[in-house]
Write a protein that holds these residues in place. Sequence first.
Motif, short mmCIF file in Angstrom:
data_model
loop_
_atom_site.label_atom_id
_atom_site.label_comp_id
_atom_site.label_asym_id
_atom_site.label_seq_id
_atom_site.Cartn_x
_atom_site.Cartn_y
_atom_site.Cartn_z
N GLY A 1 0.82 -1.20 0.00
CA GLY A 1 0.00 0.00 0.00
C GLY A 1 0.86 1.25 0.00
N SER A 2 0.25 2.39 -0.37
CA SER A 2 1.04 3.62 -0.50
C SER A 2 0.32 4.85 0.04
N GLY A 3 -0.63 4.66 0.97
CA GLY A 3 -1.30 5.79 1.60
C GLY A 3 -0.45 6.40 2.70
N ILE A 4 -1.05 7.29 3.48
CA ILE A 4 -0.28 8.04 4.48
C ILE A 4 0.28 7.13 5.56
N SER A 5 -0.42 6.08 5.95
CA SER A 5 0.09 5.18 6.99
C SER A 5 1.29 4.39 6.47
N THR B 1 6.09 -7.84 7.54
CA THR B 1 5.18 -7.39 6.49
C THR B 1 4.15 -6.45 7.10
N ILE B 2 3.93 -5.33 6.44
CA ILE B 2 2.93 -4.35 6.91
C ILE B 2 1.83 -4.24 5.86
N LEU B 3 0.61 -4.52 6.26
CA LEU B 3 -0.55 -4.40 5.39
C LEU B 3 -1.13 -2.99 5.54
N ALA B 4 -1.20 -2.24 4.44
CA ALA B 4 -1.70 -0.87 4.48
C ALA B 4 -2.47 -0.58 3.20
N THR B 5 -3.41 -1.47 2.87
CA THR B 5 -4.10 -1.43 1.58
C THR B 5 -5.36 -0.58 1.57
N GLY B 6 -5.72 0.03 2.70
CA GLY B 6 -6.93 0.84 2.73
C GLY B 6 -8.17 0.00 2.97
N GLY B 7 -9.33 0.60 2.74
CA GLY B 7 -10.59 -0.03 3.09
C GLY B 7 -11.25 -0.80 1.97
N TYR C 1 1.88 -6.96 10.41
CA TYR C 1 1.27 -5.76 10.98
C TYR C 1 0.22 -5.22 10.01
N ALA C 2 -0.73 -4.47 10.54
CA ALA C 2 -1.71 -3.77 9.71
C ALA C 2 -1.86 -2.36 10.25
N VAL C 3 -2.04 -1.40 9.34
CA VAL C 3 -2.12 -0.01 9.76
C VAL C 3 -2.99 0.77 8.80
N GLY C 4 -3.64 1.80 9.31
CA GLY C 4 -4.54 2.60 8.49
C GLY C 4 -5.93 1.98 8.43
N GLU C 5 -6.65 2.27 7.36
CA GLU C 5 -8.04 1.86 7.29
C GLU C 5 -8.24 0.35 7.24
N VAL C 6 -7.29 -0.39 6.71
CA VAL C 6 -7.43 -1.84 6.66
C VAL C 6 -7.36 -2.47 8.04
N ALA C 7 -6.78 -1.75 9.00
CA ALA C 7 -6.62 -2.26 10.37
C ALA C 7 -7.81 -1.88 11.24
N LEU D 1 -6.60 10.61 8.55
CA LEU D 1 -5.21 10.97 8.28
C LEU D 1 -4.40 10.97 9.57
N LEU D 2 -5.04 11.42 10.65
CA LEU D 2 -4.36 11.40 11.96
C LEU D 2 -4.02 9.98 12.35
N GLU D 3 -4.95 9.05 12.15
CA GLU D 3 -4.69 7.64 12.47
C GLU D 3 -3.49 7.13 11.69
N GLY D 4 -3.44 7.43 10.39
CA GLY D 4 -2.33 6.97 9.57
C GLY D 4 -1.00 7.49 10.04
#
Length: 517
Positions: A10-14, A182-188, A349-355, A370-373
Amino acid sequence: MPRSNIIIIGSGISALTAAYQLSADKNVIIITKSKVTNSNSILAQGGVATSIGKDDSWQSHFKDTVSAGCYHNDETAVDILVKKGPDYLIDLINNGMEFDKDEDENLLLGKEGAHSTRRILHAGGDATGKALVMYMVGKVKERVQIIEDRTAIDFMIENNRCIGVKALASDHTIEEYIADYTILATGGCGGLYSSTSNDKTICGDGLAMAYRAGAKLYDLEFIQFHPTLLHKEGKTCGLVSEAVRGEGAILVDQDCKPIMSGIHPLLDLAPRDVVARAIFNENSRGNKVYLDISMIDDFTVRFPTITNLCIENEIPLERALLPVVPGAHFSMGGVKTDVKGLTSIPSLYAVGEVACTGVHGANRLASNSLLEGIVFGNIVARDILKDYSPNSSFHNSVSNSVHIRYDTLKLPSKAQIQEMMMDNVGIVRNHARLQYAIEWFETYKQEFEGIAPIHLSLEQLELVNMITVGWLIARSAIMRTESRGGHFREDYPAEDNHSWYKKEIIQGKTFETIVYS
């Protein structure tokens, strides 16, 4: 095969935040389904909520967050979000991130729905997400390898630990990325719905991958619908930020009658689930809804992104009435993590909306995404670095293997899935429609059960992921027999004036969380 210390999907803010912190000491690879600029983060107009103002406090931000979340929030996660948020934002500012200021160089703070005070930082008026993402891309591009046009297929699990991910390239070859973490940050998963504010690439891929890997998923029934998506000729054409209502705009019907009167004390700045249902109810009665912006001076200067959307879609600004409908915007549930971002699978790990840390409860407070990310992107990176343990796997698979396609699957179209979700697992739900959706999805699930995702084309993989996640959301929604936040059951309406919120606090009542594992 590509091997790194950390692989981020993923490539979002998180994702970018975690990558920046990790890459100072470790080798980091980012893979992303399309381009690095394809994410929900870059589309975020509203801003970043944080108690940075003189008259604000973390306690106030905490209260607003759990109130909007219908007291379903994990209070430890909220505590971390609102206390650490100001420090991380100040760090960004000190390192060159520019937010909007007044003539005296004071930060301009906006107000949005369910916030008790002005605490929203903006950049470029209504282009905050774009400004933040491009700032972070500039920070990471020299020290992180970014690989575009790679669709993650499945996690690689060895001895119950995640050792990387398999991905499908645009030339239909399969690649394996081995990593210590591995960090999962793929969004919702907004792309599951026909009306959505999400980027076209966001359709629940990460949730489907996590489900197939056996990770725990929580609270999938809680889907936030943003009240105001620009609408023309039956199609949505972009988001109209809640900041517009924060500056005084009001929702009206075709007769210019305000629609929020008598519905909620905060009127047009009520929590998003309340406003979205009000618009949905008006539409159900055959009424059109508009956002009246006539009271906002210099609208085109204050909101350049929305102005351009109107121009591109030939919606006349001189009428000062923007046609709007609700659309799928944010998933409060997701892959269950602890407050440090670790999932139920070691090294993943997972971060951002997918988490799902529980920080948003049943309904996300405006501009907390955005604050969460930013906050949890930093926290994930620090946790990985704190107790770093190299992956001892000696995986021997060959990278760039030939992709064997499975061409005989009978699957619905993307539009059919989106229509099914919007009509039956949307803003207002009931048992009959949810059961219908579940059975519809299960008909197609039988088609691909037992078939490894590596045997699917890119198009098939996306449809399989959408069917999987749509089924999970519908199953979760039918099991939660109450109305709360982004999950509204017309056959289980909330008590008048939300009195059950107070009852829960007094009685210490908790609802069993629906878990898939």
